[in-house]
Design a protein around this motif. Sequence first.
Motif, PDB file in Angstrom:
ATOM      1  N   ASN A  35     -28.542 -10.482  36.787  1.00 61.71           N
ATOM      2  CA  ASN A  35     -27.478  -9.344  36.480  1.00 61.71           C
ATOM      3  C   ASN A  35     -26.091 -10.069  36.452  1.00 61.71           C
ATOM      4  O   ASN A  35     -25.427  -9.632  37.424  1.00 61.71           O
ATOM      5  CB  ASN A  35     -27.854  -8.220  37.198  1.00 61.71           C
ATOM      6  CG  ASN A  35     -26.877  -7.020  36.966  1.00 61.71           C
ATOM      7  OD1 ASN A  35     -26.541  -6.960  35.804  1.00 61.71           O
ATOM      8  ND2 ASN A  35     -26.490  -6.341  37.633  1.00 61.71           N
ATOM      9  N   LEU A  36     -25.825 -10.858  35.511  1.00 61.86           N
ATOM     10  CA  LEU A  36     -24.452 -11.401  35.638  1.00 61.86           C
ATOM     11  C   LEU A  36     -23.714 -11.385  34.256  1.00 61.86           C
ATOM     12  O   LEU A  36     -24.592 -11.326  33.067  1.00 61.86           O
ATOM     13  CB  LEU A  36     -24.493 -13.260  35.954  1.00 61.86           C
ATOM     14  CG  LEU A  36     -24.808 -13.367  37.178  1.00 61.86           C
ATOM     15  CD1 LEU A  36     -24.970 -15.144  37.351  1.00 61.86           C
ATOM     16  CD2 LEU A  36     -24.075 -12.928  38.395  1.00 61.86           C
ATOM     17  N   THR A  37     -22.341 -11.274  34.117  1.00 62.57           N
ATOM     18  CA  THR A  37     -21.839 -11.544  32.831  1.00 62.57           C
ATOM     19  C   THR A  37     -21.679 -12.960  32.283  1.00 62.57           C
ATOM     20  O   THR A  37     -22.043 -13.721  32.878  1.00 62.57           O
ATOM     21  CB  THR A  37     -20.252 -11.078  33.005  1.00 62.57           C
ATOM     22  OG1 THR A  37     -19.550 -12.034  34.039  1.00 62.57           O
ATOM     23  CG2 THR A  37     -20.085  -9.584  33.942  1.00 62.57           C
ATOM     24  N   ALA A  40     -23.294 -11.210  45.249  1.00 66.79           N
ATOM     25  CA  ALA A  40     -24.622 -11.051  45.164  1.00 66.79           C
ATOM     26  C   ALA A  40     -25.365 -10.989  46.591  1.00 66.79           C
ATOM     27  O   ALA A  40     -26.221 -10.162  46.800  1.00 66.79           O
ATOM     28  CB  ALA A  40     -25.269 -12.508  44.562  1.00 66.79           C
ATOM     29  N   GLU A  73     -19.670 -15.101  34.296  1.00 65.11           N
ATOM     30  CA  GLU A  73     -20.195 -15.465  35.649  1.00 65.11           C
ATOM     31  C   GLU A  73     -21.154 -16.549  35.503  1.00 65.11           C
ATOM     32  O   GLU A  73     -21.327 -17.317  36.064  1.00 65.11           O
ATOM     33  CB  GLU A  73     -20.730 -14.125  36.261  1.00 65.11           C
ATOM     34  CG  GLU A  73     -19.419 -13.109  37.003  1.00 65.11           C
ATOM     35  CD  GLU A  73     -20.067 -12.142  37.431  1.00 65.11           C
ATOM     36  OE1 GLU A  73     -19.709 -11.519  38.307  1.00 65.11           O
ATOM     37  OE2 GLU A  73     -21.169 -11.494  36.922  1.00 65.11           O
ATOM     38  N   TRP A  74     -22.099 -16.488  34.263  1.00 63.43           N
ATOM     39  CA  TRP A  74     -23.133 -17.284  34.096  1.00 63.43           C
ATOM     40  C   TRP A  74     -22.495 -18.586  33.845  1.00 63.43           C
ATOM     41  O   TRP A  74     -23.177 -19.800  34.368  1.00 63.43           O
ATOM     42  CB  TRP A  74     -23.849 -16.941  32.715  1.00 63.43           C
ATOM     43  CG  TRP A  74     -24.873 -16.016  33.061  1.00 63.43           C
ATOM     44  CD1 TRP A  74     -25.389 -14.907  32.584  1.00 63.43           C
ATOM     45  CD2 TRP A  74     -26.262 -16.350  33.682  1.00 63.43           C
ATOM     46  NE1 TRP A  74     -26.324 -14.162  33.131  1.00 63.43           N
ATOM     47  CE2 TRP A  74     -27.053 -15.451  33.804  1.00 63.43           C
ATOM     48  CE3 TRP A  74     -26.711 -17.578  34.404  1.00 63.43           C
ATOM     49  CZ2 TRP A  74     -28.276 -15.154  34.366  1.00 63.43           C
ATOM     50  CZ3 TRP A  74     -27.871 -17.604  35.214  1.00 63.43           C
ATOM     51  CH2 TRP A  74     -28.594 -16.431  35.003  1.00 63.43           C
ATOM     52  N   VAL A  92     -21.765 -20.118  37.298  1.00 63.99           N
ATOM     53  CA  VAL A  92     -22.996 -20.622  38.188  1.00 63.99           C
ATOM     54  C   VAL A  92     -23.903 -21.722  37.846  1.00 63.99           C
ATOM     55  O   VAL A  92     -24.618 -22.315  38.372  1.00 63.99           O
ATOM     56  CB  VAL A  92     -24.032 -19.188  38.340  1.00 63.99           C
ATOM     57  CG1 VAL A  92     -23.172 -18.327  39.214  1.00 63.99           C
ATOM     58  CG2 VAL A  92     -24.634 -18.763  37.132  1.00 63.99           C
ATOM     59  N   TYR A 100     -30.080 -15.504  39.664  1.00 63.05           N
ATOM     60  CA  TYR A 100     -29.512 -14.431  39.331  1.00 63.05           C
ATOM     61  C   TYR A 100     -30.153 -13.874  37.848  1.00 63.05           C
ATOM     62  O   TYR A 100     -30.853 -14.999  37.135  1.00 63.05           O
ATOM     63  CB  TYR A 100     -27.925 -14.536  38.958  1.00 63.05           C
ATOM     64  CG  TYR A 100     -27.257 -15.216  40.249  1.00 63.05           C
ATOM     65  CD1 TYR A 100     -26.703 -14.496  41.192  1.00 63.05           C
ATOM     66  CD2 TYR A 100     -27.232 -16.783  40.172  1.00 63.05           C
ATOM     67  CE1 TYR A 100     -25.891 -15.523  42.061  1.00 63.05           C
ATOM     68  CE2 TYR A 100     -26.542 -17.325  41.214  1.00 63.05           C
ATOM     69  CZ  TYR A 100     -25.646 -16.497  42.115  1.00 63.05           C
ATOM     70  OH  TYR A 100     -25.301 -17.234  43.104  1.00 63.05           O
ATOM     71  N   SER A 110     -32.907 -10.245  41.072  1.00 63.68           N
ATOM     72  CA  SER A 110     -32.280 -11.496  41.716  1.00 63.68           C
ATOM     73  C   SER A 110     -33.056 -12.067  42.842  1.00 63.68           C
ATOM     74  O   SER A 110     -33.690 -11.018  43.465  1.00 63.68           O
ATOM     75  CB  SER A 110     -30.875 -10.916  42.229  1.00 63.68           C
ATOM     76  OG  SER A 110     -29.791 -10.369  41.355  1.00 63.68           O
ATOM     77  N   ILE A 163     -19.032 -15.195  43.575  1.00 64.63           N
ATOM     78  CA  ILE A 163     -20.270 -14.415  42.847  1.00 64.63           C
ATOM     79  C   ILE A 163     -21.196 -14.688  43.873  1.00 64.63           C
ATOM     80  O   ILE A 163     -21.959 -13.691  43.754  1.00 64.63           O
ATOM     81  CB  ILE A 163     -20.517 -15.568  41.449  1.00 64.63           C
ATOM     82  CG1 ILE A 163     -19.260 -15.363  40.594  1.00 64.63           C
ATOM     83  CG2 ILE A 163     -21.779 -14.856  41.061  1.00 64.63           C
ATOM     84  CD1 ILE A 163     -19.330 -16.307  39.426  1.00 64.63           C
ATOM     85  N   GLU A 164     -21.230 -15.538  44.512  1.00 68.80           N
ATOM     86  CA  GLU A 164     -22.601 -15.695  45.439  1.00 68.80           C
ATOM     87  C   GLU A 164     -22.120 -14.647  46.731  1.00 68.80           C
ATOM     88  O   GLU A 164     -23.239 -13.955  46.934  1.00 68.80           O
ATOM     89  CB  GLU A 164     -22.707 -17.018  46.032  1.00 68.80           C
ATOM     90  CG  GLU A 164     -23.024 -18.077  45.267  1.00 68.80           C
ATOM     91  CD  GLU A 164     -23.953 -19.205  45.893  1.00 68.80           C
ATOM     92  OE1 GLU A 164     -24.792 -19.681  45.246  1.00 68.80           O
ATOM     93  OE2 GLU A 164     -23.355 -19.784  46.684  1.00 68.80           O
ATOM     94  N   TYR A 191     -17.135 -19.427  42.370  1.00 71.12           N
ATOM     95  CA  TYR A 191     -18.665 -19.548  42.420  1.00 71.12           C
ATOM     96  C   TYR A 191     -18.950 -18.880  43.790  1.00 71.12           C
ATOM     97  O   TYR A 191     -20.049 -17.995  44.019  1.00 71.12           O
ATOM     98  CB  TYR A 191     -18.901 -21.042  42.523  1.00 71.12           C
ATOM     99  CG  TYR A 191     -20.462 -21.426  42.698  1.00 71.12           C
ATOM    100  CD1 TYR A 191     -21.231 -21.034  41.352  1.00 71.12           C
ATOM    101  CD2 TYR A 191     -20.888 -21.788  43.860  1.00 71.12           C
ATOM    102  CE1 TYR A 191     -22.859 -21.619  41.690  1.00 71.12           C
ATOM    103  CE2 TYR A 191     -22.345 -21.883  44.039  1.00 71.12           C
ATOM    104  CZ  TYR A 191     -23.167 -21.837  42.885  1.00 71.12           C
ATOM    105  OH  TYR A 191     -24.477 -22.400  43.230  1.00 71.12           O
TER     106      TYR A 191
END
Length: 435
Positions: free
Chosen positions: A279-281, A195, A284-285, A288, A277, A262, A191-192, A188
């Motif tokens: 634009n995530l895979t 971003a 990744e979703w 998050v 967000y 974003s 990812i942040e 997590y």
Amino acid sequence: MEYEGIGIGGNIVDKKDVLLFEMNGIDVENYSISEIRKLWCEPNIKLKFKNNKKLYCESADMLFIFAHDDNKKYMLEFELPYKKNREGMNRCEVIQQDESETYIEIDKFNIYSYMNSNDIAKHCQKIEHKFSPAECAYLANASENHTIAEKHAMFNHIIETMPDEQIKLHGSSKHYPEVSLHKTLKMYMEIENKALKSFYTADDNHIYNCDVYYCGTPSLFSCEYGLYKNLSDFWDELKKDNMGKFTKIRVTKINLSTQKKSTFTLNNEKEPVFLEYENLTDEEWDIVMMFDLMWFVCPTPFKKGDIVSFHPETLVEDTEEFVLESICYENMDERHFKMRREIGGSMDMTADGYFQDDDGKIYMECMHDYLSLEYYNGRIDGKLRILKALSKYLKVEIPLDLLLNAYDIVMKEENLSKTKRYMNFLEQDLKDIGI
């Protein structure tokens, strides 16, 4: 190192009155002067002392130690962990006090300081309620009072000092897969951080749109700024406008090719607090969204009939008030507890009560974040008098007929007040045209 006394929160305490004094878990006299000076920024402290002339009642942000070493005297200064709540007190501070002794603990990882409700935080602190590691992570992530960097520091603290546990993630299977909390928190944060790095990097394929929320009277108002190729142009225009104190800024970064967005919420120090967000895979979703799948019980001080309030939007002063009927876990049997733990989520952490529309009429509704509730301490006038009467009825302090009469009287008074205001405007219009 030896010391003669301590200064904290407007109090001077002689060493003879000190019963316990630790910084970062170590007795201060086990430090040398050079070692303790390295702790100048946000050390965690535990301090217990005998009360002398006055009780400790201030919220401390600085600590002073009057020390000596090798025949030299020093006044050592330390910036304590400090997060101000809406009452102007330090959220990181825990105080236990009686007439003879005071115990103070100030810890930047005090989980109560991450709770958005001052009243619930005080209650949990008073009853010494313990949160699980996953619950601590949830509270940290939801905090409006901490930046993303501070939340990540709490996540790392959880990983380093608390046991791991299994949490739910979104998945394609019927039952949510369970995974390691520690491992998921690390992903997590990755990812942040990714971003955030992208957020501050300008390029020809992205533009910024900004909404600035100002503190107004009687409520919040916002101004839209944009579009910008880079954030520095926005900061320059914001400074030039100088429209006063703002409470938050929502910055949306738009991909010109895909139109994906974003959104970053910044506090009044222009520091990022929340991310949204697009634009995530898929993987990744799943990460998050982990906090959306959490449901747990947190004790509150509220009772049926209390007038409570919450902030319908993050980082704003505006509140919405209602009379509490119940909180989701009250009167819940074991079957429902089991169901909520298995398939419940944060949107199920509800509180039911009686709300008012703009005309003063009462309706039953629920809000979806009981952890943000606080006692309503504002003025009770105008249509809010109906809430006061309803509160007294639910607490069995007045009979039903008195509630209904109060409702009828207040509604008629409010309607009459509106009519008078309308008539005053109409009277002026008639004068303007000479009638």
